[in-house]
Design a protein around this motif. Structure first.
Motif, mmCIF file in Angstrom:
data_model
loop_
_atom_site.group_PDB
_atom_site.id
_atom_site.type_symbol
_atom_site.label_atom_id
_atom_site.label_comp_id
_atom_site.label_asym_id
_atom_site.label_seq_id
_atom_site.Cartn_x
_atom_site.Cartn_y
_atom_site.Cartn_z
ATOM 1 N N UNK A 155 0.782 -1.231 0.042
ATOM 2 C CA UNK A 155 -0.071 0.034 0.135
ATOM 3 C C UNK A 155 0.867 1.395 -0.222
ATOM 4 N N UNK A 156 2.203 1.064 0.254
ATOM 5 C CA UNK A 156 2.892 2.373 0.358
ATOM 6 C C UNK A 156 3.564 2.708 -0.940
ATOM 7 N N UNK A 157 3.181 1.938 -1.960
ATOM 8 C CA UNK A 157 3.960 1.985 -3.431
ATOM 9 C C UNK A 157 2.934 2.701 -4.264
ATOM 10 N N UNK A 158 3.489 3.550 -4.842
ATOM 11 C CA UNK A 158 2.499 4.031 -6.158
ATOM 12 C C UNK A 158 3.256 4.056 -7.437
ATOM 13 N N UNK A 159 2.765 2.934 -8.170
ATOM 14 C CA UNK A 159 3.310 2.429 -9.563
ATOM 15 C C UNK A 159 2.235 3.029 -10.302
ATOM 16 N N UNK A 160 2.848 3.865 -11.426
ATOM 17 C CA UNK A 160 1.769 4.555 -12.178
ATOM 18 C C UNK A 160 2.614 5.038 -13.659
ATOM 19 N N UNK A 161 1.627 5.414 -14.397
ATOM 20 C CA UNK A 161 2.329 6.124 -15.574
ATOM 21 C C UNK A 161 3.252 5.215 -16.409
ATOM 22 N N UNK A 162 3.148 4.000 -16.558
ATOM 23 C CA UNK A 162 3.606 3.166 -17.408
ATOM 24 C C UNK A 162 2.686 2.742 -18.780
ATOM 25 N N UNK A 163 3.288 2.575 -19.984
ATOM 26 C CA UNK A 163 2.601 2.379 -21.101
ATOM 27 C C UNK A 163 2.914 1.049 -21.473
ATOM 28 N N UNK A 164 1.907 0.307 -22.241
ATOM 29 C CA UNK A 164 2.078 -1.040 -22.513
ATOM 30 C C UNK A 164 1.399 -1.153 -23.884
ATOM 31 N N UNK A 165 2.225 -1.821 -24.824
ATOM 32 C CA UNK A 165 1.710 -2.199 -26.277
ATOM 33 C C UNK A 165 1.520 -3.616 -26.344
ATOM 34 N N UNK A 166 0.519 -4.111 -27.008
ATOM 35 C CA UNK A 166 0.402 -5.786 -27.215
ATOM 36 C C UNK A 166 0.183 -5.861 -28.589
ATOM 37 N N UNK A 167 0.768 -6.814 -29.211
ATOM 38 C CA UNK A 167 0.319 -6.775 -30.962
ATOM 39 C C UNK A 167 0.729 -7.998 -31.341
ATOM 40 N N UNK A 168 -0.307 -8.728 -31.746
ATOM 41 C CA UNK A 168 -0.283 -10.085 -32.325
ATOM 42 C C UNK A 168 0.226 -11.100 -31.217
#
Length: 570
Positions: free
Chosen positions: A199-212
């Protein structure tokens, strides 16, 4: 002075390289010059093809800014100390036939681990496997304060990719501040990503691309805000599964789903799990499934925004609402303020901004062949559905619970009679009424119960009042209500106002024709002060008429008596 140690294991085709930082590139060269499997020059480390290459950067700044090339069957890069691999480049490019015999199982594996504070700031990793191998895998492990920040990871052609955030050999470590990263996966069979944080960790702002992705891309977001702010994009028939576990685990996320891709979004375990997320969906049937925690006030899917191409197919999205009550219904506070809209157009349907997501509603009962009752008694019952009242029919629509008729289309066609009753908080918020019938009543009984309502009026405008919305003058029941006329390609909007004549209408330029201060409908109830004023005026008028009559009568009698008076006087 720090030393460089290269440990070469002469076991046929394998070499293991362990790199410890040094202050001198000359010293690096002196150690690797005699090794045929590894070379170092101009800030580059190169491993020979078909040789296992394991590179450890285990002290501070060990491989900072270095380019590492590994065109081999198996390769690993471990960054296990502060800034060990900052701004490094890690390239795996398997493009040639392996030396393995046809009878051998050609299995290759690649590993990237960033397991210390600031270990992989702005690192770039490109892994490309062009050959069809029996089995290939890529594993990445990230944990430690800002261990993986503003980095880029591209995986192409590997069979299976496993990405682990915040956990080390089953022990929760966290990856606080691991943000701003870009992941790209293409031509894989399976992607498994697990972001497991506390709960103390704030993971955010990543971008993920999935193709085929031929089988599935599976992302697990476990923990408080574990995927908060993340953006997912899938295309080319990819099946994307995002499983959000924990309070605000995916609040919010952004998902862009291509036309042929499938999306499964699970917002079940926790509070406010997917609140505020923005989803661009495929318009095709059975391509989108969303599970929301239906427990009262869970907030699981509140404030979601859905966008889709305008050519949506029926039931292009499916919903399910598991809850602690076991009845599978969404309770108040779980699906509030949902918004649907179509890309590139103002109106998605003939009368509505968003598509009719859930299809047509069925009447609760028929008292006879022309009378229909739609008795909405539970939350969201008719939300994003349509109700149609045909010519000659008498339809009664009752919306008695939380958002029962929110974003519902009620189409009262010419010759029909409709009565719409809105009782509970926000039960008719965003309601659209096509008021083309001969007798229509919209009764809004509570404050803001009909907020944001759209009412379509016919052209030409009827000569008699046909639409009763008098309840809108009580309790601020209908704020932001709009009257519209025309069609989906050309229409005029008129905001509901109270005019000086105490009717509901439009005074501004651009109103619907004949729809203004002097229009015959829709009428509002006169207020108490107005009623008293009218009565007083009526009494004053009677008094004036009586006074005029009395004066006229007295004058006529006086004129008639004048000859007699003259005779007497003479």
């Amino acid at each position: 002075m720090l030393l460089l140690l290269l440990s070469c294991l002469a076991s046929g085709t394998a070499i293991a390289a362990v790199i410890v930082p040094t202050t001198s590139t000359d010293e690096i060269n002196s150690y690797v010059a005699s090794e045929s499997n590894v070379s170092f020059a101009g800030g580059e480390i190169r491993c020979d093809r078909d040789k296992e290459c394991n590179i450890d950067c285990d002290v501070e700044n060990g491989c900072q800014g270095i380019s590492i090339y590994c065109p081999s069957d198996s390769c690993s890069l471990k960054c296990s100390n502060k800034r060990a691999c900052n701004e490094a480049l890690f390239v795996v490019n398997e493009t040639q036939q392996s030396n393995a015999s046809p009878d051998e199982n050609n299995t290759v594996s690649y590993l990237l681990s960033c397991t210390a504070e600031f270990a992989c700031l702005a690192l770039t990793a490109n892994v490309s496997v062009a050959l069809s191998l029996d089995e290939s895998s890529f594993d990445a492990v990230f944990y430690g304060q800002q261990a993986f920040v503003n980095a880029s990871l591209t995986i192409d052609g590997v069979d299976v990719a496993h990405i682990m955030y915040g956990e080390n050999a089953g022990v929760q470590e966290g990856c606080a501040g691991c943000i701003g990263n870009t992941f790209s996966f293409s031509n894989l069979q399976l992607v498994n990503m697990k972001r497991d944080v506390d709960a103390l960790v704030d993971l955010k702002g990543d971008t993920f691309f999935f193709s085929n992705i031929s089988h599935e891309a599976n992302v697990t977001c476990k923990g408080y805000r574990s995927c908060s702010g993340a953006a997912f994009e899938s295309n080319i028939a990819t099946r994307l599964v995002v499983d959000c576990l924990g309070d605000k685990a995916c609040s919010p996320i952004s998902v862009r789903q291509s036309r042929n891709a499938s999306l499964y979004l699970f917002c079940v375990q926790g509070q406010d799990i997917c609140t505020g997320s923005d989803l661009f969906l495929s318009p095709l049937s059975d391509h989108t499934t969303i599970l929301c925690n239906g427990t009262r006030d869970s907030g699981s899917c509140n404030d979601l925004t859905f966008t889709t191409p305008p050519d949506v197919q029926e039931r292009f999205i499916r919903g399910s609402y598991p809850n602690v009550y076991g009845d599978g219904l969404p309770y108040p506070g779980t699906l509030d303020n949902m918004t649907f809209k179509c890309e590139g157009v103002v109106l998605c349907g003939n009368y509505t901004v968003g598509p009719i997501v859930m299809g047509a509603a069925f009447p609760s009962e028929h008292s006879n062949s022309t009378s229909k009752l739609y008795n909405g008694t539970y939350a969201y019952q008719y939300q994003f559905r349509s109700i149609t009242c045909l010519s000659g029919e008498d339809c009664d629509v009752r919306c008695t619970n939380h958002r029962t008729c929110s974003n519902t289309l009620v189409e009262c066609r010419k010759g029909s009679s409709c009565r719409i009753e809105c009782e509970s908080t926000m039960s008719c918020a965003g309601l659209t009424v096509v008021a083309y019938g001969t007798n229509i009543e919209i009764e809004c009984k509570a404050e803001e119960v009909c907020s944001g309502m759209d009412v379509w009026i016919p052209l030409p405008y009827p000569e008699v009042a046909f639409l009763d919305m008098s309840s809108c003058q009580d309790n601020n029941a209908c704020p932001e209500t709009t009257f519209l006329c025309g069609n989906r390609d050309s229409f005029i909007e008129n905001k509901l106002i109270e005019t000086e004549q105490e009717i509901l209408g439009c005074r501004d330029e651009g109103c619907c024709p004949d729809f203004g201060d002097n229009s015959p409908g829709p009428k509002g109830k006169p207020k108490t002060g107005l009623i008293v004023g009218i009565l007083c005026g009526f009494v004053a008028l009677l008094a004036l008429l009586f006074g005029f009559w009395y004066w006229r009568r007295f004058n006529m009698q006086r004129q008639a008596s004048e000859p007699y008076q003259n005779l007497v006087n003479n």
